[in-house]
Design a protein around this motif. Sequence first.
Motif, short mmCIF file in Angstrom:
data_model
loop_
_atom_site.label_atom_id
_atom_site.label_comp_id
_atom_site.label_asym_id
_atom_site.label_seq_id
_atom_site.Cartn_x
_atom_site.Cartn_y
_atom_site.Cartn_z
N LYS A 10 44.89 69.14 54.34
CA LYS A 10 46.36 69.63 54.84
C LYS A 10 46.67 70.89 53.99
CE LYS A 10 48.58 65.96 57.23
NZ LYS A 10 48.65 64.47 56.53
N THR A 11 46.53 70.82 52.78
CA THR A 11 47.04 72.06 52.02
C THR A 11 45.58 72.37 51.22
OG1 THR A 11 47.52 70.40 50.20
CG2 THR A 11 49.18 71.39 51.64
N ALA A 12 45.64 73.85 51.13
CA ALA A 12 44.57 74.30 50.31
C ALA A 12 44.43 74.22 48.93
CB ALA A 12 44.45 75.80 50.50
N ILE A 13 43.55 74.04 48.20
CA ILE A 13 43.42 73.90 46.74
C ILE A 13 43.35 75.30 46.15
CG2 ILE A 13 41.84 72.93 44.79
CD1 ILE A 13 40.37 71.53 46.88
N GLY A 14 44.47 75.49 45.39
CA GLY A 14 44.56 76.90 44.53
C GLY A 14 43.70 77.04 43.17
N PHE A 15 43.27 77.87 42.73
CA PHE A 15 42.50 78.17 41.56
C PHE A 15 43.17 79.21 40.47
CE2 PHE A 15 39.57 76.32 44.54
CZ PHE A 15 39.19 75.25 43.85
N PRO A 16 43.29 78.94 39.25
CA PRO A 16 43.78 80.08 38.35
C PRO A 16 42.69 81.28 38.44
CG PRO A 16 43.28 77.92 37.26
CD PRO A 16 42.87 77.71 38.56
N ASP A 17 43.13 82.52 38.21
CA ASP A 17 42.15 83.73 38.16
C ASP A 17 41.21 83.48 37.03
OD1 ASP A 17 43.35 84.52 40.39
OD2 ASP A 17 44.66 86.26 39.33
N ILE A 18 39.96 84.00 37.10
CA ILE A 18 39.05 84.07 35.97
C ILE A 18 38.73 85.58 35.78
CG2 ILE A 18 36.58 83.49 35.46
CD1 ILE A 18 36.93 81.11 37.20
N HIS A 19 38.71 86.05 34.76
CA HIS A 19 38.29 87.46 34.18
C HIS A 19 37.51 87.41 32.93
CE1 HIS A 19 39.48 91.96 33.78
NE2 HIS A 19 38.06 91.65 33.82
N LEU A 20 36.06 87.35 33.00
CA LEU A 20 35.05 87.37 32.02
C LEU A 20 34.56 88.74 31.87
CD1 LEU A 20 33.21 83.83 32.44
CD2 LEU A 20 35.18 84.18 31.18
N LYS A 21 34.44 89.19 30.74
CA LYS A 21 34.00 90.27 30.45
C LYS A 21 32.56 90.24 29.91
CE LYS A 21 37.60 92.02 28.00
NZ LYS A 21 38.72 91.07 27.73
N GLU A 22 31.84 91.27 29.47
CA GLU A 22 30.52 90.75 28.89
C GLU A 22 30.43 90.30 28.04
OE1 GLU A 22 27.36 94.33 27.79
OE2 GLU A 22 28.93 95.10 29.33
N ASN A 23 29.22 89.22 28.11
CA ASN A 23 28.81 88.28 27.11
C ASN A 23 29.97 87.11 26.89
OD1 ASN A 23 26.60 89.80 26.52
ND2 ASN A 23 27.61 90.97 25.10
N GLU A 24 30.86 87.24 28.00
CA GLU A 24 31.84 85.87 27.58
C GLU A 24 31.44 84.81 28.63
OE1 GLU A 24 35.86 87.87 26.59
OE2 GLU A 24 35.69 87.74 28.74
N HIS A 25 31.81 83.29 27.84
CA HIS A 25 31.39 82.34 28.64
C HIS A 25 32.65 81.54 29.09
CE1 HIS A 25 27.51 83.72 27.68
NE2 HIS A 25 27.57 83.41 26.20
N LEU A 26 32.53 80.64 29.89
CA LEU A 26 33.69 79.76 30.38
C LEU A 26 33.33 78.54 30.55
CD1 LEU A 26 36.81 79.87 31.10
CD2 LEU A 26 35.90 80.46 33.38
N LEU A 27 34.18 77.39 29.79
CA LEU A 27 34.20 75.98 30.26
C LEU A 27 35.16 75.50 31.06
CD1 LEU A 27 32.75 73.12 29.46
CD2 LEU A 27 34.59 72.87 27.62
N ILE A 28 35.20 75.15 32.38
CA ILE A 28 36.26 74.71 33.37
C ILE A 28 36.30 73.09 33.14
CG2 ILE A 28 36.99 74.83 35.33
CD1 ILE A 28 35.33 77.31 35.81
#
Length: 209
Positions: free
Chosen positions: A15-33
């Motif tokens: 019924k409702t959409a799932i919303g996601f926080p914005d991601i902004h990775l610069k060069e050589n940056e990694h992310l754990l979600i």
Amino acid sequence: MIQTQNLTFKYKNQKTAIGFPDIHLKENEHLLILGKSGIGKTTLLHLLAGLLKPETGNVTINNTNINTLSSSKLDKFRGENVGLVFQQKHAIQSLSVIENLQARLFFSNKKENQNKLNDLLEQLNLTACKNNKINQISEGQLQRLGIALSVVHNPQVILADEPTSSLDDENCEAVINLLKQQAEKNKAHLIVITHDQRIKSFFENTMTL
Ligand SMILES: Nc1ncnc2c1ncn2[C@@H]1O[C@H](COP(=O)(O)OP(=O)(O)OP(=O)(O)O)[C@@H](O)[C@H]1O
């Protein structure tokens, strides 16, 4: 650079959409979600890979807004720029370890370089089994082949879905180190999604859904 803006997604029966926080990775940056089961981690990873089309928002990888590409251009872009590490291991059973890597390069339109292939096999401790068919390698070798397949074409982004969930502590650390090493070697972004809290300490950037 990888960036998302106002991403939402809705499965047909929701019924409702799932919303996601914005991601902004610069060069050589990694992310754990991180996030609990059912929160939308795999959905986000599939949006980042362009395997799902967002309800709203967009994903930009190195100045390309992937949501503006036609499906054939998106397939090509993904093949050339994205490396995916799935929970289920995706190797072609009838081919050997090295032939699987050669096939991956072929489908990414990337030239084969024998020395680079041998280096990758060496780094991931796969040289001894490089001519074995997939049913003749161990679980650990199959997992390392999954990592090799995700980086052999020098992608700009490596996306890994729960790469450590079934592993003991020692192998968990080894797999994360291999992924980070490969990302750094390729100057690629590494984005890992997981509910495995053990790997938090390996990442500077974390996001909890
Ligand atoms: N193909 C689908 N059709 C309909 N609903 C789906 C589909 N895939 C996932 N969902 C629902 O969307 C939500 C997010 O699912 P998703 O698989 O992204 O979660 P997750 O955080 O990766 O979960 P897990 O950690 O258990 O793998 C869940 O409520 C799930 O039931």
